[in-house]
Design an enzyme around this catalytic site. Structure first.
Site, PDB file in Angstrom:
ATOM      1  N   ASP A 148      41.502 -10.374  36.133  1.00 16.47           N
ATOM      2  CA  ASP A 148      42.153 -11.768  35.820  1.00 16.47           C
ATOM      3  C   ASP A 148      41.165 -12.913  35.780  1.00 16.47           C
ATOM      4  OD1 ASP A 148      42.001 -12.365  38.266  1.00 16.47           O
ATOM      5  OD2 ASP A 148      44.070 -12.446  38.734  1.00 16.47           O
ATOM      6  N   TYR A 186      37.142 -44.220  38.108  1.00 12.32           N
ATOM      7  CA  TYR A 186      35.986 -44.808  37.133  1.00 12.32           C
ATOM      8  C   TYR A 186      35.016 -45.441  37.581  1.00 12.32           C
ATOM      9  CZ  TYR A 186      37.982 -41.379  33.488  1.00 12.32           C
ATOM     10  OH  TYR A 186      38.451 -40.206  32.927  1.00 12.32           O
ATOM     11  N   SER A 246      38.361 -12.356  33.794  1.00 14.71           N
ATOM     12  CA  SER A 246      37.556 -12.144  32.755  1.00 14.71           C
ATOM     13  C   SER A 246      38.120 -12.967  31.598  1.00 14.71           C
ATOM     14  CB  SER A 246      37.846 -10.709  32.219  1.00 14.71           C
ATOM     15  OG  SER A 246      37.449  -9.709  33.249  1.00 14.71           O
ATOM     16  N   THR A 302      41.217 -11.703  29.421  1.00 16.83           N
ATOM     17  CA  THR A 302      42.568 -11.796  29.904  1.00 16.83           C
ATOM     18  C   THR A 302      43.054 -12.717  29.892  1.00 16.83           C
ATOM     19  OG1 THR A 302      42.115 -11.521  32.105  1.00 16.83           O
ATOM     20  CG2 THR A 302      41.967  -9.387  30.833  1.00 16.83           C
ATOM     21  N   SER A 306      33.180 -37.069  26.061  1.00 16.65           N
ATOM     22  CA  SER A 306      34.461 -35.949  25.874  1.00 16.65           C
ATOM     23  C   SER A 306      33.828 -34.709  25.076  1.00 16.65           C
ATOM     24  CB  SER A 306      35.442 -36.764  24.907  1.00 16.65           C
ATOM     25  OG  SER A 306      36.304 -35.770  24.496  1.00 16.65           O
ATOM     26  N   GLU A 310      33.971 -41.014  38.598  1.00 17.94           N
ATOM     27  CA  GLU A 310      33.499 -40.730  37.002  1.00 17.94           C
ATOM     28  C   GLU A 310      32.771 -41.817  36.684  1.00 17.94           C
ATOM     29  OE1 GLU A 310      36.658 -38.952  34.662  1.00 17.94           O
ATOM     30  OE2 GLU A 310      37.921 -39.099  36.291  1.00 17.94           O
TER      31      GLU A 310
END
Length: 743
Positions: free
Chosen positions: A672, A538, A674, A677, A312, A498
């Site tokens: 948009d 998983y 970026s 923003t 995490s 995962e």
């Protein structure tokens, strides 16, 4: 009259001779110094690029890189990752991109694609290959193309064909999957067109303060002698590939690092590429000078997922938010508030800052490794792929002991979620007993699991026996992709889900042992590429599975899942090392369900309505006249539903523009895509909605005059027709100052 010549004195002759000697010595010293400097230049390898004067000792690869927009709808659709149907998109934080890397050794080629999506589904992969076959025939195939997802939890879902995933994302959503398929294929197209002779360098290092094991109790159940071989309970290593042309100019970077892109938490409603995407963003912005993000800047930087199952980014760890005390170690719950009160936090003050910090940490180390990379990859490329029925694999542990995989099933702790978010009702992690109340509801609604499946999954108490549920379609896949591609001494193990930290370590070691018996793999580097080709939740170790935290409860093929995968990937590695890939059985092909059998619970948006006295694009809340750097410029417009804009790839919903007095024109400085923003869509009643655009003014912003523009579409319907009309909203001009004392 002839002049009489004067004889030079002895002193003058001595001075002349001395001058000539000094001149000669000076010339000699200058020559030596020049030669020495030239020699130093030849010997020096700059930290940014390899010397172009060095000729590759072997035939160079053909390499190509490509990036394409794969952003789908940004409003009204469920997001994929936290399995929360109430978490629907309401705007755009950063765009999502697909990044493709092609390597050709003159005889064979391999492709690795990393996309800013939750995961690659089987349906998505099959649709991509349909499109590739139409364009390229058999050039790009199941065996030589890897599709990987970064695992952002802030992308829109709707690209699955199995019932469980369709339930959590409200079905098969055509605009969503079309955007991703088109983006992936376009990124491969661009890389294909840009193929050129080049070189690939590999480097690796450690990224600190960026990942945290969210299930340490499970990890500690692994054998002590195995754990003692590692310093950390998460993988800190990042592996970086540097792509250059033959002149030494960099054209791309590809890396793998094990961290969940969940810095943007489960309260987020904006489409976002999260921390891995931000690392790609800032690397590309640094290299593609003069290009806005998402434009055709030539440098491509892919930051890819790895064995992130228990890793995490919320490195401050879980605490009980109502008391500040630590959560229960076993089941991650709190005395007051239960598991909902146990939440892990990232390093920042909010999820945006945490995303930036984790992304920057990866970027900084990757940049250092990119600059200092000197080990070059040489040798052939290979691709090996099989389809495997993971519900019926026999694992040979030794000459006398075997194990079996199971039909898919999810345990009770699956419904508990993790400390990163999710989870419902009174389910807890670490549950090996189950709950008669929920079992009774399950039996009444879905039917009980068979005794065979219950026995196979022990000690998992089964909540959903998905492998025994097939209405309206199978709830989980049975046929799974396993795949390895190699580039010289590098092996990329493409895993279908995962893998936890220790699972990833085990499979890397197993593949490495099989490869190292042959050249060029005697010193092989093996990386795990996560979330590839199909999603199967998983994969824990057998020992972690016994604890039945979220990851173990979500290991759908039972306790021997990892062992079965290791056995299969060892087989692929052995075939690559011994040149017997052609002898590998293809395996049973997965189903491709007819589209009319795939359900969709998402309604078409209603017609748009503007408030009385306004029209679409009108400003409802105007910007301030003046801002200083570090503040947020904000404007709110009358809006239509962004879904009415259709395919928004390669466009922008937002621009921030600076006025140039000398030319009398506006220059776009942000779009948009970026980081600065943010586009928020605010849904109202009866077709009314608003669009709020924010510009988080960076400290580097120049003083001057600016405006914000918003581009959208609105829908109007009559009895027989539907009309989609574009509109533009423009803020008033405003000033940006270094401080309020500027004017």
């Amino acid at each position: 009259m002839a002049s009489k010549s004067r004889r030079l004195s002895g002193l003058e002759i001595s001075l002349i001779v001395l001058f000539l000697l000094m001149t000669a010595v000076s010339v000699a010293l200058i020559t030596v110094l020049a030669l020495k400097q030239e020699s130093d230049k030849k010997e020096e390898v700059t930290p940014e690029e390899p010397s172009p004067s060095v000729t590759p000792p072997e035939k160079p690869y053909l390499i190509g890189v490509g990036r394409a927009d794969c952003t789908g709808p940004v409003a009204d659709l469920p997001m994929m990752g936290y399995a929360n149907t109430d978490q629907t998109a309401r705007g755009l934080h950063t765009r999502l991109f697909s990044r493709a890397f092609i390597v050709d050794d003159g005889n064979k080629r391999v492709v690795f694609v990393t996309s800013d999506i939750g995961m690659v589904s089987q349906r998505l992969r099959l649709e991509v290959f349909q499109a590739l076959k139409e364009k390229y025939g058999d050039l790009y195939r199941q065996d030589n193309v890897v599709l990987s997802g970064t695992h952002t939890h802030s992308g829109v879902g709707g690209y699955f064909q199995y019932t469980l995933f369709m339930i959590t994302s409200k079905g098969y959503i055509k605009p969503s999957i079309q955007a991703i398929v088109s983006g992936i294929v376009k990124s491969i197209d661009i890389a294909h067109r840009n193929l050129r002779p080049g070189r690939i360098f590999i480097n690796k290092g450690q990224v600190a303060d960026s990942n945290f094991n969210r299930s340490p109790h499970s990890y500690m159940n692994n054998p002590e002698e195995e754990r003692n071989r590692y310093e950390f309970n998460t993988d800190k290593q990042i592996v970086v590939l540097k792509f250059t042309d033959l002149d030494g100019d960099g054209i791309g970077l590809l890396s793998w690092f094990a961290v969940h892109p969940v810095s943007m938490n489960y309260t987020n409603r904006m489409v976002s590429s999260d921390n891995l995407g931000y690392a790609s963003y800032i690397f590309e912005q640094e290299k593609n000078i003069g290009f806005l993000p998402g434009e055709k800047g030539p440098f491509v930087a892919g930051f890819s997922s790895s064995n992130l199952g228990d890793s995490s980014p919320n490195i401050r760890g879980p605490v009980c938010v109502n008391t500040g005390l630590k959560c229960d170690y076993i089941n991650s719950s709190c005395p007051v508030g239960g598991k909902k009160a146990c939440i892990a936090f990232g390093p920042g003050e909010d999820m945006f800052e945490s995303t930036r910090i984790i992304g920057e940490n990866m970027f900084k180390i990757a940049k250092e490794l990119y600059g200092s990379a000197k080990q070059e990859l040489h040798g052939p490329v290979y691709g090996a792929h099989q389809w495997v029925n993971m519900t019926d694999e026999t694992v040979q542990f030794n000459s006398t002991h075997t194990g079996r995989t199971c039909k898919p099933a999810l345990g009770h702790s699956f419904a508990a979620g993790t400390t990163d978010g999710g989870g419902e009702f009174n389910f807890l992690q670490g549950d090996t007993e189950g709950d008669p109340f929920w079992d009774g509801i399950r039996d009444a609604v879905l039917g009980p699991p068979s005794n065979e499946t219950k026995a196979c999954h022990q000690p998992k108490p089964i909540l959903f026996s998905t492998g025994e549920m097939d209405s309206p379609l199978p709830w989980h896949p049975a046929i799974v992709d396993v795949q390895i591609i190699t580039i010289g001494s590098l092996a990329v193990v493409a895993v279908p889900g995962e893998f936890t930290t220790m699972s990833g370590r085990r499979i890397r070691e197993a593949v490495k042992r099989e490869l190292e018996v042959k050249e060029p793999f005697t010193n092989a580097e093996v990386v795990v590429a996560g979330l590839c080709n199909i999603y199967t939740h998983y994969i824990t170790t057998y020992e972690e599975y016994q604890i039945q935290r979220y990851e173990g409860a979500s290991t759908i093929f039972g306790p021997h899942t990892l062992s079965a995968y290791i056995q299969r990937y060892r087989g692929l590695a052995k075939a690559i090392a011994h040149g017997t890939i052609g002898e590998l059985p293809k395996g049973p092909e997965p189903p491709f369900f007819d589209e009319d059998k795939l359900f969709n619970q998402v309604r078409d948006p209603v017609a748009d309505v503007a408030p009385v006295g306004t029209t679409f694009g009108d400003v409802l809340q105007e910007v301030n006249p003046v801002y200083k750097v570090g503040e947020i410029a904000s404007v709110t417009f009358v809006s239509g539903n962004p879904r009415h804009s259709g395919d928004i790839r390669d466009t922008t919903l937002v621009t921030v523009e600076r006025f140039h007095n000398d030319t009398g024109s506006w220059e776009i400085i942000h779009n948009d895509a970026s980081w600065e923003t943010r586009f928020h869509w605010i849904k109202g009643l009866a077709g009314r909605s608003q669009a709020k655009v924010e510009w988080h003014i960076p400290q580097t912003a120049q003083a001057g005059t600016y405006q914000i523009q918003y581009f959208g579409h609105y829908k109007q319907t009559t009895e027989n027709t539907t009309v989609i009309t574009p509109y533009v909203g423009t803020s008033a001009a405003f000033k940006v100052a270094r401080s309020f004392y500027y004017f």
